[in-house]
Write a protein that holds these residues in place. Structure first.
Motif, short mmCIF file in Angstrom:
data_model
loop_
_atom_site.label_atom_id
_atom_site.label_comp_id
_atom_site.label_asym_id
_atom_site.label_seq_id
_atom_site.Cartn_x
_atom_site.Cartn_y
_atom_site.Cartn_z
N TYR A 1 5.03 47.85 -17.30
CA TYR A 1 5.65 48.58 -18.43
C TYR A 1 7.09 48.08 -18.66
O TYR A 1 7.54 47.98 -19.81
N ILE A 2 7.80 47.78 -17.56
CA ILE A 2 9.18 47.29 -17.73
C ILE A 2 9.14 45.95 -18.48
O ILE A 2 9.93 45.70 -19.41
N GLN A 3 8.17 45.12 -18.12
CA GLN A 3 8.01 43.84 -18.82
C GLN A 3 7.68 44.07 -20.30
O GLN A 3 8.25 43.42 -21.19
N THR A 4 6.79 45.04 -20.54
CA THR A 4 6.42 45.35 -21.93
C THR A 4 7.65 45.78 -22.72
O THR A 4 7.85 45.35 -23.87
N GLY A 5 8.48 46.62 -22.11
CA GLY A 5 9.69 47.09 -22.79
C GLY A 5 10.58 45.92 -23.22
O GLY A 5 11.08 45.89 -24.35
N LYS A 6 10.73 44.96 -22.31
CA LYS A 6 11.56 43.78 -22.65
C LYS A 6 10.93 43.02 -23.80
O LYS A 6 11.60 42.59 -24.75
N MET B 1 7.70 52.00 -29.99
CA MET B 1 7.47 51.14 -28.81
C MET B 1 6.58 51.83 -27.79
O MET B 1 6.65 53.05 -27.62
N ARG B 2 5.79 51.04 -27.07
CA ARG B 2 4.91 51.62 -26.04
C ARG B 2 5.71 52.32 -24.95
O ARG B 2 5.28 53.34 -24.43
N ILE B 3 6.89 51.79 -24.62
CA ILE B 3 7.67 52.43 -23.55
C ILE B 3 8.22 53.79 -23.99
O ILE B 3 8.64 54.59 -23.17
N VAL B 4 8.20 54.05 -25.30
CA VAL B 4 8.62 55.37 -25.81
C VAL B 4 7.41 56.29 -25.95
O VAL B 4 7.51 57.50 -25.78
#
Ligand code: NDP
Length: 489
Positions: free
Chosen positions: A336-341, A377-380
């Protein structure tokens, strides 16, 4: 340590003789072996729970006696508090002081339900001149209870205490990766001599053991805590006999911070809201929404404090945040951290696995915060269930409410402001079952716990928790029986 099923008052290995390893997430070392349940193991447990329910030894026990036994469970949990807390720390990874709070809360939950069954009431209505209608509470029957790994003991106890108080018999399935403290709890049940078959424990894979509980026509109710997708599957699986379904699911909870609040206090609560339990809490404040005029100052202070959090093993007294529960879960959080970036958000702090020195073989991730995030965003939108928060800017009250409600979840939410009129206005608009004004994570057994939208169905804790595990029956009593003459003689 060898962990077995508990069925009909006895400890059993699995019919297939298979075992699985339980590891300590702080160092990856094996700490226990547990039997791996089969469909036949679950069917046996369900059969004995059905027979115990039908015999009525538990359901028909007077509430004073049931209450005494629940209090006895609480006393024994407290007696073994240090041992159980240490096992919880080793199995789940949480710092010892957090594990101790969980174990004390588990004892309190038994005390709470022991007390409310002594005062639980029915209803009576004088519905017609010579007719009384009485509404009585009865147990649902055999309950299948499925729990996750983030509060292994406490999530089991929230369900077991209410189910037993209401007079049901149960089959519990703990998470396959954190079953140790459930076994300790069942050792206590065994010691105090609950009637055989009232409480049963089957360990193993959710897709086998949990699924059988959901589909079985001999289960009258399924009470599940876990992810929203699993909850959706369970609801479908439960349609065969239209059993009662109670679901406590995931969240993506907003923490709204207005400009008039004390920034340092808001930062303090925001850290607690997301990083407590390494963010592996369904009600975690994983979306911080900050009014634009204080956004820069808030982020600056948040980052300084987040970078100061001591991450480490649960048995280190300096540890403030422990590891994630498993390697698989850590990889999910790092993805998920990678996705956020990749989505274009910017990391304000953290973002990496920690592998220095004694953390080398554990599943540690830095306290992480994303800024420059967008609502889509997916992270949101998606539950990360780790120490990862998004910090988003809003310009006015209505935009804060719009952002807050714009996910599929509706579990929790909070507002920080000195203006109580505004706080009330905003909190009333938040579509969530658990909310706070100028605080976070406060939780008392007196109040119901559960979610709106895709965060769940039904409520745990409080009298509502007792209602979940009860059926209501109306009994109409004719005080002057006479011919009704509906049809001519
Ligand atoms: P999962 O949904 O993966 O698992 C929860 C339980 O369900 C586990 O015991 C699991 O077994 C079992 N399970 C998995 N698949 C099935 C299936 N097909 N049929 C029946 N049972 C199944 O959740 P996690 O354990 O990963 O827990 C994290 C989730 O729990 C988060 O989404 C969190 O928000 C939520 N949660 C919600 C709470 C609330 O009060 N609303 C409180 C705490 C957590 P297995 O042993 O195989 O994993």
């Amino acid at each position: 340590m060898e962990l077995n099923h508990y069925i009909n008052g006895n400890w059993y290995t699995s019919v297939n003789g298979q075992e699985r390893n339980i590891t300590n997430p702080a160092n990856g070392k094996i700490i226990a072996h547990t039997v791996d349940g089969t469909t036949d193991d679950v069917k046996t447990a369900i059969r004995v729970a059905r027979s115990a329910f039908d015999q009525g030894d538990w359901a028909e026990l007077c509430s004073t006696e049931r209450s005494k036994l629940l209090i006895e469970v609480a006393i024994r949990i407290e007696k073994h508090l240090d041992t159980i807390a240490e096992l919880e720390m080793l199995d789940n990874g949480k710092p010892l002081h957090e594990a101790k709070i969980d174990v004390q809360d588990a004892a309190d939950c038994f005390r709470y339900y022991a007390s409310i069954i002594r005062t639980a009431t029915g209803q009576t209505y004088n519905t017609a001149p010579a007719l009384e209608t009485v509404v009585v509470r009865e147990p649902v029957g055999v309950c299948g209870l499925i729990v996750p790994w983030n509060f292994p003991l406490l999530m089991s106890v929230w369900k077991i205490a209410a189910a037993l108080a209401a007079g049901n018999t149960i089959v519990l399935k703990p998470s396959e990766i954190t079953p140790i403290t459930a076994v300790k709890l069942f050792e206590i049940f065994d010691d105090i001599g609950l009637p055989d078959g009232v409480v049963n424990l089957v360990m193993g894979d959710g897709k086998i053991v949990g699924n059988e509980l959901a589909v079985s026509h001999d289960i009258d109710m399924i009470s599940f805590t876990g992810g929203t997708d699993t909850g959706r599957h369970i609801m479908k699986a439960a349609t065969g006999n239209l059993k009662k379904v109670s679901l406590e699911l995931g969240g993506k909870s907003p923490n709204i911070i207005f400009a008039d609040t004390d920034i340092d206090m808001a930062v303090d609560y925001a850290l607690y809201g997301i990083y407590y339990g390494a963010g592996q809490i369904c009600s975690a404040a994983s979306r911080i929404l900050v009014e634009d005029s204080i956004y820069g100052a808030f982020v600056e202070r948040f980052v300084i404090r987040a970078n100061n959090i001591t991450v480490g093993a649960g048995d280190n007294p300096n540890t403030e945040m422990g590891p994630l529960v498993s390697e698989e879960h850590m990889q999910k959080v790092l993805a998920y951290i990678q996705t956020g970036k990749e989505e274009g958000a910017r990391i304000a702090c953290g973002g990496n696995r920690l592998t220095n020195m004694e953390l080398e073989n554990g599943y540690f991730v830095e306290p992480t915060a994303f800024i420059d995030v967008k609502q889509h965003m997916r992270i949101v939108q998606e539950e990360i269930f780790g120490p990862v928060v998004t910090i988003q800017k809003f310009t006015n009250e209505s935009e804060a409410i719009e952002f807050a409600n714009n996910t599929k979840y509706g579990l929790a939410g909070s507002v920080f402001t000195k203006d109580y009129n505004k706080a009330w206005r905003v909190i009333k608009k938040i579509k969530a079952g658990i909310t706070w004004i100028n605080t976070y994570h406060e939780n008392y057994y007196e109040a119901p716990w559960g979610g709106y939208k895709e965060s769940g169905i039904g409520r745990s804790l409080s009298e509502s928790g007792l209602d979940e595990f009860s059926e209501l029956k109306q009994i109409n009593i004719n005080l002057q029986p006479d011919m009704i003459d509906w049809f001519r003689e």
